[in-house]
Structure formats: structure tokens, C-alpha cells
Design a protein around this motif. Sequence first.
Motif, short mmCIF file in Angstrom:
data_model
loop_
_atom_site.label_atom_id
_atom_site.label_comp_id
_atom_site.label_asym_id
_atom_site.label_seq_id
_atom_site.Cartn_x
_atom_site.Cartn_y
_atom_site.Cartn_z
N PHE A 92 9.64 -11.25 -0.92
CA PHE A 92 8.37 -11.52 -0.26
C PHE A 92 8.60 -11.42 1.16
CE2 PHE A 92 5.94 -14.23 -3.71
CZ PHE A 92 5.54 -13.02 -4.26
N ALA A 93 9.35 -12.04 1.56
CA ALA A 93 9.68 -12.10 2.96
C ALA A 93 10.03 -10.69 3.82
CB ALA A 93 11.09 -12.97 3.54
N ALA A 94 10.88 -9.86 3.22
CA ALA A 94 11.31 -8.47 3.53
C ALA A 94 10.14 -7.56 3.36
CB ALA A 94 12.33 -8.10 2.68
N MET A 95 9.47 -7.70 2.01
CA MET A 95 8.35 -6.48 1.85
C MET A 95 7.15 -6.76 2.69
SD MET A 95 6.17 -6.33 -1.79
CE MET A 95 5.85 -7.98 -1.91
N ASN A 96 6.86 -8.04 3.13
CA ASN A 96 5.59 -7.91 4.04
C ASN A 96 5.98 -7.96 5.28
OD1 ASN A 96 3.71 -9.03 1.81
ND2 ASN A 96 4.62 -11.00 2.07
N LEU A 97 7.10 -8.35 5.79
CA LEU A 97 7.39 -7.89 7.22
C LEU A 97 7.62 -6.57 7.37
CD1 LEU A 97 8.20 -9.12 10.04
CD2 LEU A 97 10.49 -9.05 9.09
N ALA A 98 8.26 -5.78 6.48
CA ALA A 98 8.47 -4.35 6.55
C ALA A 98 7.08 -3.67 6.71
CB ALA A 98 9.27 -3.59 5.28
N LEU A 99 6.37 -3.83 5.42
CA LEU A 99 4.81 -3.48 5.59
C LEU A 99 4.31 -3.65 6.99
CD1 LEU A 99 2.53 -1.93 4.27
CD2 LEU A 99 1.72 -4.35 3.38
N TYR A 100 4.05 -4.84 7.16
CA TYR A 100 3.31 -4.83 8.70
C TYR A 100 3.84 -4.33 9.78
CZ TYR A 100 0.23 -8.06 6.46
OH TYR A 100 -0.85 -8.80 5.14
N THR A 101 5.56 -4.16 9.90
CA THR A 101 6.05 -3.63 10.87
C THR A 101 5.73 -2.04 10.82
OG1 THR A 101 7.73 -5.27 10.99
CG2 THR A 101 7.98 -3.08 11.99
N ALA A 102 5.55 -1.77 9.59
CA ALA A 102 5.04 -0.19 9.67
C ALA A 102 3.78 0.17 10.00
CB ALA A 102 5.41 0.21 8.11
N VAL A 103 2.98 -0.99 9.52
CA VAL A 103 1.45 -0.79 9.85
C VAL A 103 1.34 -0.75 11.48
CG1 VAL A 103 -0.73 -1.85 9.99
CG2 VAL A 103 0.60 -1.67 7.95
N GLU A 104 2.21 -1.72 12.03
CA GLU A 104 2.18 -1.67 13.48
C GLU A 104 2.36 -0.15 14.24
OE1 GLU A 104 3.25 -4.77 17.13
OE2 GLU A 104 4.73 -4.18 15.56
N ARG A 105 3.67 0.58 13.62
CA ARG A 105 3.89 1.80 14.21
C ARG A 105 3.49 3.11 13.68
NH1 ARG A 105 10.61 0.82 14.49
NH2 ARG A 105 10.15 3.00 15.39
N VAL A 106 3.06 2.99 12.53
CA VAL A 106 2.67 4.20 11.85
C VAL A 106 1.13 4.19 11.54
CG1 VAL A 106 5.11 5.02 11.24
CG2 VAL A 106 3.68 4.03 9.61
N GLY A 107 0.58 3.02 11.49
CA GLY A 107 -0.67 3.00 10.94
C GLY A 107 -0.88 2.44 9.48
N LEU A 108 -2.12 1.98 9.07
CA LEU A 108 -2.15 1.32 7.80
C LEU A 108 -2.10 2.13 6.78
CD1 LEU A 108 -3.00 -1.31 6.34
CD2 LEU A 108 -5.47 -0.78 6.69
N ALA A 109 -2.76 3.57 6.91
CA ALA A 109 -2.90 4.27 5.65
C ALA A 109 -1.50 4.73 5.40
CB ALA A 109 -3.82 5.60 6.02
N ALA A 119 1.60 3.48 6.08
CA ALA A 119 2.44 2.52 5.78
C ALA A 119 2.12 2.09 4.27
CB ALA A 119 2.12 1.04 6.49
N VAL A 120 0.91 2.12 3.85
CA VAL A 120 0.58 1.47 2.56
C VAL A 120 0.83 2.60 1.40
CG1 VAL A 120 -1.28 0.95 0.73
CG2 VAL A 120 -1.30 0.06 3.11
N THR A 121 0.59 3.80 2.05
CA THR A 121 1.03 5.18 1.10
C THR A 121 2.73 5.03 0.78
OG1 THR A 121 -0.77 6.33 1.88
CG2 THR A 121 0.63 7.40 0.62
N LEU A 122 3.19 4.93 2.06
CA LEU A 122 4.72 4.92 1.61
C LEU A 122 5.20 3.50 1.02
CD1 LEU A 122 5.93 5.57 5.41
CD2 LEU A 122 6.00 7.36 3.45
N GLU A 123 4.69 2.62 1.08
CA GLU A 123 4.83 1.29 0.39
C GLU A 123 4.57 1.59 -1.20
OE1 GLU A 123 4.15 -3.43 0.11
OE2 GLU A 123 2.55 -1.90 0.42
N PHE A 124 3.56 2.51 -1.52
CA PHE A 124 3.15 2.85 -2.95
C PHE A 124 4.28 3.55 -3.67
CE2 PHE A 124 -0.13 4.37 -6.05
CZ PHE A 124 -0.58 2.92 -6.15
N LEU A 125 5.05 4.14 -2.74
CA LEU A 125 6.24 4.77 -3.66
C LEU A 125 6.94 3.90 -4.67
CD1 LEU A 125 7.39 7.28 -1.00
CD2 LEU A 125 5.68 7.68 -2.80
N GLY A 126 7.00 2.79 -4.18
CA GLY A 126 7.87 1.73 -5.03
C GLY A 126 7.20 1.55 -6.33
N PRO A 127 5.99 1.30 -6.60
CA PRO A 127 5.63 1.08 -7.89
C PRO A 127 5.48 2.40 -8.58
CG PRO A 127 3.87 0.60 -6.35
CD PRO A 127 4.89 0.60 -5.56
N LEU A 128 5.37 3.68 -7.89
CA LEU A 128 5.25 4.80 -8.45
C LEU A 128 6.88 5.14 -9.11
CD1 LEU A 128 4.27 7.49 -9.19
CD2 LEU A 128 4.64 8.37 -6.73
#
Length: 277
Positions: free
Chosen positions: A68-85, A87-96
Motif C-alpha cells: 500500500f505504502a509503495a503503490m500509492n506513493l509511486a502512483l501519485y509521484t508518477a501522476v505529478e511527473r507524467v500526468g494522471l492518464a 500514470a494510471v495506464t502504466l499502473e494498470f499493467l500490473g493487473p494485466l
Amino acid sequence: MATALAGATGNQVGAGVGAQAFPAIGPAGVVAVRQLVAAAVLLPVARPPLRRMAWSQWWPVLLLALVFAAMNLALYTAVERVGLALAVTLEFLGPLGVALAASRTRAHLLTAAVAAAGVYVLVLPGPSSDLGGIAIGLVAGGCWAAYIVLNRTAGARLPGLQAPALASGLCALGYLPVLVILTAGGHWDGPTLARALAAGLLSSVLPYAADLTALRTVPPRLFGVLSSSQPALAAVVGLLLLGEDLALHEWVGIAVVSLANVAALTAGRPGRRTADR
């Protein structure tokens, strides 16, 4: 179906609202408040039996808290750097990846290749690309994959919401120093606190409640297909809340990755749930 889509939409709206608080408290501050809100709501509801828990129940919960700690921090850091769309699409590769890992069929190998092509089209890496931000988004995806595996293990040993509730509480404890530092530095104001609290409610509490409700009536495979809308929802939320205009190739990449996930689910074995969070 409406409940599942409401949970997915709330998740992305929460991320977008939380991103609006980044200038004041940064991604770590938003994650700290999000986990505190999740723990404050989920622990009284789940009431995990702390004194009766065996080590076989504790260890997946402890690992889940770290994820939880790593996932949410990584996601929000990515959102800050590359944008929400993105960041979320890259994160979505996990369940895929979890959906594809259980199979070695040609259809799934082809699906993996299509997903990789979609990511390339989405990113179009070049000299101006934020490769660090992209890498952080992929870390978030790896954490989501780990969450799915750990949540299945923890869920088999602790009923209902007990495991994620306890993991949220432990994660919130770990982030308390962040809240202390931000408070001592005078980083809080009314709008910032409201946005961080909204991120906690919309991105943690609402999705948990919606997922539990939806899975009572929606088959797991259909639930996973509905969850495939999250990258597109993130793109729309990013546009409306954060003013993130996407180029055509980015919309195409998001669509390809989302369709690859749908293909992985519909070509897989019945009853597999790959996108629960």
C-alpha cells in the motif's frame, strides 16, 4: 454494473482531486492523509481480531501494508511527473500482467505484445520523455500486481475487509511522520486538507465499498472488464480537473492497453478476478 463503474470513477476523481494538493503537501502528504482516512473508516467496520491473529495471518497483512505504502506513493509521484492518464495506464499493467502470467497460450502472448505496443504508442519515448516518471509508474504497476497476489492470500486467512483495513492502519502509522513534518512546516490550509480528505474517501473508501457491493451481483470476469475503463476514466478526469490535454497517440495507447486487458480477461479462465483493489 453501475456500482462497479461508480467505484472506478471515484478512484480516478479522488486521484485527480488529490493531485490538486500536490503543490502544498506533495504526493507523500496526500498518500498519508488517504491512508489515514481509509484506516479511520475501514478499521471500525472490519474490526480485525488483533489478539487472536496467528503469524500466518500477520505476515501477508504486513506485506500488504508495505505494498500500500509503495503503490500509492509511486502512483501519485508518477501522476505529478507524467500526468494522471499515463500514470494510471502504466499502473494498470500490473493487473494485466497478473491476468497474463497464469497462461502461456498464444492468445495471451499476443495480448501481451499488443499491450506492449499500446504502451509504446502511449509514451512514444524520446529525448523529452520523463523516463524517471515512466519508471515510477511501472513500479506502481508492479505494486498493484503484488497487491492482487497478497490480497488473495490475506483474504483467504482473514474474512471480509479485515486484511485491507488492518494493512491500511499499519500503512497510516508508517506515514504519521510525514503528517507531523507537514504540520510543523505549516503546509496545511482548508482547501489542501479538503482535497486530501476527498482523495482518501474517493480513492480508498468508495472503491472498497463499491467493489464489495458489485461483486455480489457482477461476475468477476465482467467486473474485471468494467475495471478496464480506469485508464480512460483517468484521462477524462485529468482533462477536466487538471487540464491535461492528451495527444491523439496517447488516447490510442490508452485504448489499446484497455482493450488488451479486456482480451486477457475474456480469453482467460472463468471466475478470475484481476483488477481488485
